[in-house]
Design a protein around this motif. Structure first.
Motif, PDB file in Angstrom:
ATOM      1  N   ILE A  86       0.819  -1.218   0.000  1.00 50.15           N
ATOM      2  CA  ILE A  86       0.000   0.000   0.000  1.00 50.15           C
ATOM      3  C   ILE A  86       0.851   1.266   0.000  1.00 50.15           C
ATOM      4  CG2 ILE A  86      -1.704   1.318   1.327  1.00 50.15           C
ATOM      5  CD1 ILE A  86      -2.651  -1.323   2.515  1.00 50.15           C
ATOM      6  N   ASP A  87       0.528   2.158  -0.915  1.00 47.53           N
ATOM      7  CA  ASP A  87       1.005   3.537  -0.843  1.00 47.53           C
ATOM      8  C   ASP A  87      -0.235   4.409  -0.682  1.00 47.53           C
ATOM      9  OD1 ASP A  87       2.182   6.012  -1.024  1.00 47.53           O
ATOM     10  OD2 ASP A  87       3.504   5.468  -2.676  1.00 47.53           O
ATOM     11  N   PRO A  88      -0.457   4.966   0.502  1.00 48.68           N
ATOM     12  CA  PRO A  88      -1.707   5.700   0.742  1.00 48.68           C
ATOM     13  C   PRO A  88      -1.842   6.958  -0.105  1.00 48.68           C
ATOM     14  CG  PRO A  88      -0.194   5.980   2.574  1.00 48.68           C
ATOM     15  CD  PRO A  88       0.397   4.928   1.698  1.00 48.68           C
ATOM     16  N   ILE A  89      -0.712   7.647  -0.336  1.00 50.74           N
ATOM     17  CA  ILE A  89      -0.701   8.784  -1.261  1.00 50.74           C
ATOM     18  C   ILE A  89       0.624   8.730  -2.023  1.00 50.74           C
ATOM     19  CG2 ILE A  89      -0.688  11.288  -1.545  1.00 50.74           C
ATOM     20  CD1 ILE A  89      -2.397  11.564   0.891  1.00 50.74           C
ATOM     21  N   ASP A  90       0.559   8.296  -3.250  1.00 54.37           N
ATOM     22  CA  ASP A  90       1.752   8.291  -4.095  1.00 54.37           C
ATOM     23  C   ASP A  90       1.796   9.622  -4.839  1.00 54.37           C
ATOM     24  OD1 ASP A  90       4.010   6.678  -5.374  1.00 54.37           O
ATOM     25  OD2 ASP A  90       2.923   7.461  -7.109  1.00 54.37           O
ATOM     26  N   GLY A  91       2.841  10.375  -4.594  1.00 49.82           N
ATOM     27  CA  GLY A  91       2.913  11.731  -5.136  1.00 49.82           C
ATOM     28  C   GLY A  91       2.582  12.754  -4.067  1.00 49.82           C
ATOM     29  N   THR A  92       3.159  12.556  -2.868  1.00 50.51           N
ATOM     30  CA  THR A  92       2.837  13.455  -1.754  1.00 50.51           C
ATOM     31  C   THR A  92       3.237  14.898  -2.048  1.00 50.51           C
ATOM     32  OG1 THR A  92       3.060  11.651  -0.149  1.00 50.51           O
ATOM     33  CG2 THR A  92       3.207  13.882   0.709  1.00 50.51           C
ATOM     34  N   MET A  93       4.347  15.099  -2.766  1.00 44.43           N
ATOM     35  CA  MET A  93       4.733  16.469  -3.083  1.00 44.43           C
ATOM     36  C   MET A  93       3.675  17.146  -3.950  1.00 44.43           C
ATOM     37  SD  MET A  93       8.265  18.000  -4.706  1.00 44.43           S
ATOM     38  CE  MET A  93       9.257  17.221  -3.432  1.00 44.43           C
ATOM     39  N   ASN A  94       3.124  16.397  -4.911  1.00 39.81           N
ATOM     40  CA  ASN A  94       2.034  16.944  -5.719  1.00 39.81           C
ATOM     41  C   ASN A  94       0.809  17.235  -4.854  1.00 39.81           C
ATOM     42  OD1 ASN A  94       3.651  16.626  -7.942  1.00 39.81           O
ATOM     43  ND2 ASN A  94       2.548  14.870  -8.774  1.00 39.81           N
ATOM     44  N   PHE A  95       0.523  16.320  -3.938  1.00 42.26           N
ATOM     45  CA  PHE A  95      -0.605  16.500  -3.026  1.00 42.26           C
ATOM     46  C   PHE A  95      -0.453  17.788  -2.217  1.00 42.26           C
ATOM     47  CE2 PHE A  95      -2.174  15.512   1.389  1.00 42.26           C
ATOM     48  CZ  PHE A  95      -3.527  15.623   1.110  1.00 42.26           C
ATOM     49  N   VAL A  96       0.747  18.028  -1.716  1.00 43.57           N
ATOM     50  CA  VAL A  96       0.993  19.204  -0.881  1.00 43.57           C
ATOM     51  C   VAL A  96       0.983  20.488  -1.706  1.00 43.57           C
ATOM     52  CG1 VAL A  96       2.728  20.356   0.553  1.00 43.57           C
ATOM     53  CG2 VAL A  96       2.253  17.920   0.886  1.00 43.57           C
ATOM     54  N   HIS A  97       1.662  20.472  -2.849  1.00 41.92           N
ATOM     55  CA  HIS A  97       1.875  21.714  -3.599  1.00 41.92           C
ATOM     56  C   HIS A  97       0.810  21.994  -4.651  1.00 41.92           C
ATOM     57  CE1 HIS A  97       5.876  22.875  -2.083  1.00 41.92           C
ATOM     58  NE2 HIS A  97       6.060  21.578  -1.910  1.00 41.92           N
ATOM     59  N   GLN A  98       0.268  20.936  -5.271  1.00 44.63           N
ATOM     60  CA  GLN A  98      -0.617  21.133  -6.411  1.00 44.63           C
ATOM     61  C   GLN A  98      -2.055  20.708  -6.164  1.00 44.63           C
ATOM     62  OE1 GLN A  98       1.370  18.870  -9.482  1.00 44.63           O
ATOM     63  NE2 GLN A  98       2.858  20.494  -9.876  1.00 44.63           N
TER      64      GLN A  98
END
Length: 265
Positions: A86-98
């Motif tokens: 499991i990766d709960p949020i893949d692309g955390t930097m995108n989640f935070v910034h975008q």
């Protein structure tokens, strides 16, 4: 006997529910921490989403084991039995910034073989899913087998960092490849990049370091559409360790591996 149809249906429900929770949470303030380096981010939502899955898996399938990015699952030395990666949020930097271009990624394996792959683009409400032997889909639309393409017409996903600064492969090897293909992309989510290979939106994906939760679900998708994935050295994945990744349709994978990554071997 394992009821894989039931597991597949329940996993899809949980992914959609978790996605709705993430969208709702975006109205709240995030707690952001760093892990291995200042650019390796984790938020309270990553941890809460992983906990969401762990609680439901343990409550519904107590015999199943869990390998999760945020370390709240089991400490695994093998993939014996049924394992959720499991990766709960893949692309955390995108989640935070975008606030977009991130995904929930889940691969469900039995004795080391991928049975179910789920990649959910939360903000687009697009669920890429595959069931071993039964094909891959984007929501309700079947994904077609991958078609061959010439390298000159190919679009590949690769982060610019690997072309300019790379300890595994001399950048002078990758630069001519980047010049030869039609275009390059970098989406900031390994799961979505692998899903894009599976849909044929891009023809190959190259990266020097991914963890199992980054690539497990995408590999299940690729199995169902005729995609190829290996390390950049041509080795198979263990699904327990970090690896470099070369994934693509068979023709492009063969050219990149033979003409560039290992042209001198």
């Amino acid at each position: 006997m394992t009821n894989w149809t039931e597991i597949d249906e329940i996993a899809k429900q949980w992914v959609k529910e978790a996605g709705a929770r993430i969208r709702q949470s975006m109205q709240e303030s995030l707690t952001i921490e760093t892990k291995s380096n200042p650019n390796d981010l984790v938020t309270n939502i990553d941890k809460e989403t992983e906990r969401f899955f762990i609680d439901r898996i343990q409550g519904t399938f107590p015999g199943h084991r869990i390998l999760g990015e945020e370390g709240q699952g089991d400490k695994l030395r093998s993939l014996d039995g049924i394992v959720w990666i499991i990766d709960p949020i893949d692309g955390t930097m995108n989640f935070v910034h975008q606030k977009r271009h991130f995904a929930i990624s889940i691969g469900i394996f039995e004795d080391g073989k991928g049975k179910i792959g789920l990649i959910y683009d939360v903000m687009q409400d697009e669920l890429y899913h595959a069931f071993s032997g039964k094909g891959a889909y984007l929501n309700d639309t079947p994904l077609a087998p991958l078609k061959e393409a010439s390298i000159e017409e190919a679009i590949i996903a690769i982060n610019a960092t690997w072309v300019t600064e790379n300890r595994r492969i001399d950048p002078s090897i990758l630069a001519p490849l980047v010049k030869r293909v039609r275009g390059t992309r970098s989406y900031g989510s390994a799961a979505l990049e692998l899903a894009s290979v599976a849909t044929g939106r891009i023809d190959a994906y190259i990266t020097m370091r991914l963890a199992p939760w980054d690539y497990a679900a995408g590999c299940v998708l690729l199995n169902e559409v005729g995609g190829i994935y290996t390390t950049t050295d041509g080795e198979p994945f263990t699904f327990l360790e970090n690896h470099s990744v070369l994934a693509g349709n068979p023709a492009i994978h063969k050219i990149i591996f033979g003409d560039y990554l290992h042209a001198d071997r």
